[in-house]
Design a protein around this motif. Sequence first.
Motif, PDB file in Angstrom:
ATOM      1  N   ALA A 102       0.794  -1.121  -0.042  1.00 46.40           N
ATOM      2  CA  ALA A 102      -0.093   0.015  -0.056  1.00 46.40           C
ATOM      3  C   ALA A 102       0.868   1.346  -0.054  1.00 46.40           C
ATOM      4  O   ALA A 102       0.361   2.486  -0.354  1.00 46.40           O
ATOM      5  N   ILE A 103       2.018   1.145   0.223  1.00 44.69           N
ATOM      6  CA  ILE A 103       2.950   2.464   0.271  1.00 44.69           C
ATOM      7  C   ILE A 103       3.073   2.956  -1.069  1.00 44.69           C
ATOM      8  O   ILE A 103       2.935   3.946  -1.360  1.00 44.69           O
ATOM      9  N   PRO A 138      -3.762  -2.387  -5.758  1.00 46.58           N
ATOM     10  CA  PRO A 138      -4.797  -3.051  -5.302  1.00 46.58           C
ATOM     11  C   PRO A 138      -4.846  -4.580  -6.004  1.00 46.58           C
ATOM     12  O   PRO A 138      -5.601  -5.378  -5.364  1.00 46.58           O
ATOM     13  N   MET A 139      -4.422  -4.769  -7.284  1.00 48.57           N
ATOM     14  CA  MET A 139      -4.548  -6.114  -7.840  1.00 48.57           C
ATOM     15  C   MET A 139      -3.802  -7.064  -7.112  1.00 48.57           C
ATOM     16  O   MET A 139      -4.279  -8.059  -6.471  1.00 48.57           O
ATOM     17  N   SER A 178      -8.794  -1.819   0.383  1.00 50.15           N
ATOM     18  CA  SER A 178      -8.786  -0.558   0.725  1.00 50.15           C
ATOM     19  C   SER A 178      -7.772   0.192   1.340  1.00 50.15           C
ATOM     20  O   SER A 178      -7.660   1.335   1.404  1.00 50.15           O
ATOM     21  N   LEU A 179      -6.767  -0.495   1.802  1.00 53.69           N
ATOM     22  CA  LEU A 179      -5.651   0.016   2.512  1.00 53.69           C
ATOM     23  C   LEU A 179      -5.074   0.838   1.377  1.00 53.69           C
ATOM     24  O   LEU A 179      -4.258   2.091   1.676  1.00 53.69           O
ATOM     25  N   ASN A 180      -4.992   0.494   0.150  1.00 55.63           N
ATOM     26  CA  ASN A 180      -4.386   1.148  -0.837  1.00 55.63           C
ATOM     27  C   ASN A 180      -4.865   2.669  -0.769  1.00 55.63           C
ATOM     28  O   ASN A 180      -4.269   3.753  -1.023  1.00 55.63           O
ATOM     29  N   TRP A 213     -11.610   1.163  -7.017  1.00 56.74           N
ATOM     30  CA  TRP A 213     -10.251   0.575  -7.138  1.00 56.74           C
ATOM     31  C   TRP A 213     -10.348  -0.919  -6.604  1.00 56.74           C
ATOM     32  O   TRP A 213      -9.941  -1.694  -7.178  1.00 56.74           O
ATOM     33  N   LEU A 214     -11.297  -1.259  -5.764  1.00 49.77           N
ATOM     34  CA  LEU A 214     -11.537  -2.306  -5.167  1.00 49.77           C
ATOM     35  C   LEU A 214     -12.190  -3.175  -6.069  1.00 49.77           C
ATOM     36  O   LEU A 214     -11.975  -4.250  -6.676  1.00 49.77           O
TER      37      LEU A 214
END
Length: 476
Positions: A24-25, A128-129, A145-147, A376-377
Amino acid sequence: MSKQLTSTKTKITGFVIVVAIIAAIGGALFGYDIGVISGAILFITQQFHLASTAEEITTSAVLIGAIIGAMFGGFAADRFGRRNSIIFAAIIFIVGTAISVIARDDFVLVMGRVTVGISIGVASFIVPMYISEVAPPHVRGMMTSLNQLAITIGILLAYGVDYLFSASGNWRAMFAAGLILGIMLLVGMIFMPFSPRWLLSKRRTQEAQKELQKLRGTSDVKAEIQETEEEIESEKGSGGLKALEAPALRMPLIIGIGLAILQQVTGVNTVIYYAPTIFEEAGFKSATASIAATVGLGIVNVVMTIVAIFLIDRLGRRPLLLISLAGMVFGLVALGADFIFSRGSTAAGGAFGTVAVISMMIFVASFAIGMGPIFWLLISEIYPLNARGTAMCVATVANWGSNFLIAVTFLSLVSVLGQGGTFLLYAAVGVFAWFFTLRLVPETKGKTLEEIQAHWQSGKHPLEMGKKAESKVVLG
Ligand code: BGC
């Protein structure tokens, strides 16, 4: 499709959480670079004596790069794997940032920013992928969703860094601070596993099994491997653009591209890029007050994304999206009406400014609990493995393309329709987006990626996906 994992609760290991956080960074890079330019551009314009066109090009260079990056990212994700593509994106980011920091003229700076954009375009959907492919199904929404959370934290960090260096006007330092994130992503990803699903699609079963055992914290991963292999087998066909021609992909493509465009053309980034200007227009006297209000918006964005993360696998994607869009429309109508009715009134700076702040907060909060993370999800969930890279790439290009379109048309729209008219136009698009979601967007909560594919193959309407969720029986 007999012995399936389906809705069984796979264990959430510490390792899979670390993997999701490190990946997620990549989202933080995305947020940082769309946020940082708003402060940096003021000083760049002064130093390089930019005319307004050059200023616009410098500002939107990242978006142009992101469109290019998203175009090639799909190929990279399928060919070299998700993990390696993220490592590659981190390296390009570091190079692009270094070019921007040492640029002696605007041309070199634009080249640096385009390079950074390429990296962000790649990372924006491969992150996300990747997370959705390593996450256990029942918390996939939360983890993916952390992204988005990282995007919003990146934006907030950028506002903070801009503020810190604004006294000295040191725009090079503003960009350079992003290097810390790039290096963290690069070093972190070197220790992360390959996506087991990608390994299986390359017939590297032994490695997939090993990675999955680490991710799930158990040696018993046979069922999950078998389920994914069955999916790959049933799809057989090649990847690439050809894969998009399959009839079963038509509906998920319409949904992904539709949400990609609607996420942008409802105007979220006009708020991210132009919030201080909008606040000044609404009567805020000092630049500092406008910046403080903008930071407030950044905080609302982060906090409401955290709320979304907790709701996404409980309430589901559809209800959150519908609530989100309704709130966005409400905020936009309030903002538009405020500009139309309060303009020139003696209340300027008083009620006018207060209503502007509140409506923008409502708008951003509403975006953050739905439209932000869920687009994105969904695009990381709804495509079959053989086409996932390409299809996500098409949706992502549509997203960055619309982002660019809104960025370059906002000021002209304002000069034709006024601020009020522009926000009301975005509100009208929001109403369309609400009906689009109501009629077409499926509920993917709690479903395995394989079940989602089986649904598309069956040719059933997207809305039937949600109905089946509760009645699924776990066999074996
Ligand atoms: C969007 C970005 C936007 C960000 C704001 C993301 O989901 O794709 O365009 O700037 O959310 O939080």
